[in-house]
Design an enzyme around this catalytic site. Structure first.
Site, PDB file in Angstrom:
ATOM      1  CG  ASP A   1       1.403   2.564  54.596  1.00 37.17           C
ATOM      2  OD1 ASP A   1       1.962   1.876  53.725  1.00 37.17           O
ATOM      3  OD2 ASP A   1       1.692   3.754  54.805  1.00 37.17           O
TER       4      ASP A   1
ATOM      5  CG  ASP B   1       5.282   3.091  49.214  1.00 36.28           C
ATOM      6  OD1 ASP B   1       4.504   2.869  50.160  1.00 36.28           O
ATOM      7  OD2 ASP B   1       5.247   4.136  48.539  1.00 36.28           O
TER       8      ASP B   1
END
Length: 532
Positions: free
Chosen positions: A408, A184
């Site tokens: 991201d 992440d």
């Protein structure tokens, strides 16, 4: 179709509800934590102190000289293999599922900005610098028995769309044991579901047991490192010097992890300058030993943070590979046996790529903003070679950490702040005249019927950054083809409840993406990722 519309309405209703929670910073105070030694007494762990024993390291290949840690020459390349979906889903259904996950993630990222519990991590780190030992490469270590030496991560996604979740196989403890963790880039804390697990989600394989590791060490509540994590709310008093450091990490929706902040040894596979592999143990890696964990983590054992903050796996291991990492995500239609790559350290092939381009990573704002995210400064959007008229302030990151654009790996599609999205959508609608509009697909817009068309002729799409860098995308990175094959849709959406814009992994496919925090820059080079 009715069920799909219901799912959309539920999703939008949920997103609206959690947005309301964003404005309430005292949400955590309503949570009652179980009585446990982690929160109100001294640690019951038989291991005390914060340093682990040094052991002996042996090269994987006989006769090799031992490597000396050098962040400028070492790197580790990790395979990210796509998993086939556990159930048959159509691309249309997968888009609905992806958007649902993305909306939850966007709310999560937005919450980390508005939620103030992690607001001063960098200033705390600066004040406490030098008071504790960082993660270090063990000069000696016992050769791990039965350990393959191969770090392999798997990409959990639909065959054609991708779910935005990447699983990396890591080896934790002494002796090392295998765990599959979600990567992440939008968070920092590394954590694993930990015995005793009082309230845990289902995972593949057994939970991590600190009593079975010789290198596990609790961090005490008096240790300066304890200030780097969010404590339960209200904070628990520190009554004894050997009392454990409790942490609480909230992901904005129902996902959260609570437990003991601790130190452990992670085993990594380094690559020598000669291209050979060598196992090394990294001591004193800070991580969360989670006893209460909730959320949709899809069978993983926990999470591995790759954000910019000091707690992330990439930040803690900078002494091994320097201050850069990169990844290259294969095309969504690639065979499931073809692997994507995650590379820690300098990649000379990438740095010598003739089409490698850089744009600056910008600061996240003042001290009271989250330092996790990788922000870039967009100046304008190009559709069909023409600049789209979007107010400049749409792209700006405020001093309070509101707005801006992040890159991201954990968000599937790309999402732009609503004024920008509406202008981009209108620009495509004005330029695409050759294909009939498809009206009955409610998630993505616009969609077109391209039945019988072998080679699509759609307007180009690019991002112009504030420093002059331009990122041009192939059409398959911003239009998604759905079954039946004659429908294509713009794979970009708006963020009506957040000013944050996100460049998702769908647009990143078949680009080698470099995160260079030392020079504060993001690199991107068009690459056939299956060949990396």
């Amino acid at each position: 179709m009715v069920s799909k519309f219901l799912l959309i309405l539920i999703c939008l209703s949920f997103f609206s509800r959690v947005h309301t929670l964003n404005s309430n910073h005292s949400f955590l105070s309503g949570i009652k934590f179980p009585q446990h030694s982690s929160f109100n007494s001294a640690s019951a762990s038989p291991n005390s102190g914060c340093t682990s024993k040094k052991s002996k390291v042996e090269s994987i290949e006989d006769g090799e000289d031992e490597i000396v840690a050098n962040p400028h020459t070492q790197s580790v390349k990790i395979n990210l293999n796509r998993r086939s979906p556990s159930h048959e889903t159509s691309p249309k259904d997968s888009v609905i599922e992806s958007k649902t996950r993305d909306l939850t993630r966007i709310q999560t990222l937005d919450t980390r900005i508005s939620e103030k519990k992690n607001q001063n991590t960098l200033s705390r780190l600066s004040k406490d610098r030098g008071k504790y030992k960082p993660a270090i490469l063990s000069p000696e270590s016992e050769p791990p028995t039965g350990f393959s030496g191969q770090l392999t991560a798997t990409l959990e996604s639909g065959v054609s769309l991708g779910s935005g979740e990447y699983f990396m196989d890591v080896f934790v403890g002494t002796p090392p044991k295998h765990f599959s963790l979600i990567l992440d880039t939008g968070s920092d804390l590394n954590w694993i579901q930990c015995v005793p697990c009082y309230d845990c989600f289902e995972q593949n394989g057994p939970h991590y047991n600190p009593r079975e590791s010789n290198s596990f060490r609790n961090i005490s509540c008096t240790d300066p490192r304890c200030h780097l994590v969010s404590s339960p709310d209200p904070p628990q008093p520190c009554k004894a010097e050997n009392q454990t450091c409790p942490y609480y990490y909230w992901y904005g929706d129902s996902s959260n992890t609570t437990g003991d902040f601790a130190l452990e040894t992670f085993t990594v596979n380094l690559t020598t300058p000669a291209g050979k592999s060598d196992l090394r143990q990294v001591e004193n890696v800070m991580f969360g030993c989670g006893h209460w964990n909730r959320g949709l983590f899809h069978g993983a054992a926990g999470l591995l943070g790759l954000g910019r903050g000091p707690l992330s796996f990439s930040s803690q291991l900078q002494s091994l590979y320097g201050q850069s990492f990169s990844y290259c995500l294969v095309d969504r239609n690639s065979n499931s046996s073809v692997s994507s790559k995650l590379i820690f350290g300098e990649d000379k092939d990438l740095l010598n790529h003739p089409q490698l381009n850089f744009t600056s990573l910008i600061p996240s704002g003042k001290e009271n903003t989250v330092d996790t995210f990788y922000y870039v400064q967009i100046k304008s959007i190009l559709v069909g070679g023409e600049v789209v008229k979007i107010p400049e302030e749409t792209w700006n990151l405020s001093q309070e950490g509101v707005g801006g654009t992040i890159i991201d790996s954990g968000t599937t599609l790309s999402y732009f702040a609503d004024p920008a999205y509406k202008a981009i959508k209108e620009a495509f609608e004005n330029k695409v005249k050759d294909y009939p509009v498809v009206e009955d697909f409610p998630i993505l817009d616009p969609c077109y019927n391209v039945s019988g068309v072998e080679k699509l002729d759609l307007p180009s799409f690019g991002i112009l950054f504030g420093d002059g860098a331009v990122w041009n995308f192939p059409v398959e990175n911003y239009f998604i083809r759905l079954e039946p094959k004659e429908v294509v849709c713009l794979a970009i959406l708006g963020t009506p409840r957040s000013a944050m814009s996100i460049i998702g992994n769908y647009q990143q496919q078949n680009f080698h993406i470099l995160y260079d925090t030392n020079k504060s820059r993001l690199g991107f080079a068009p690459t056939k990722c299956a060949d990396v």
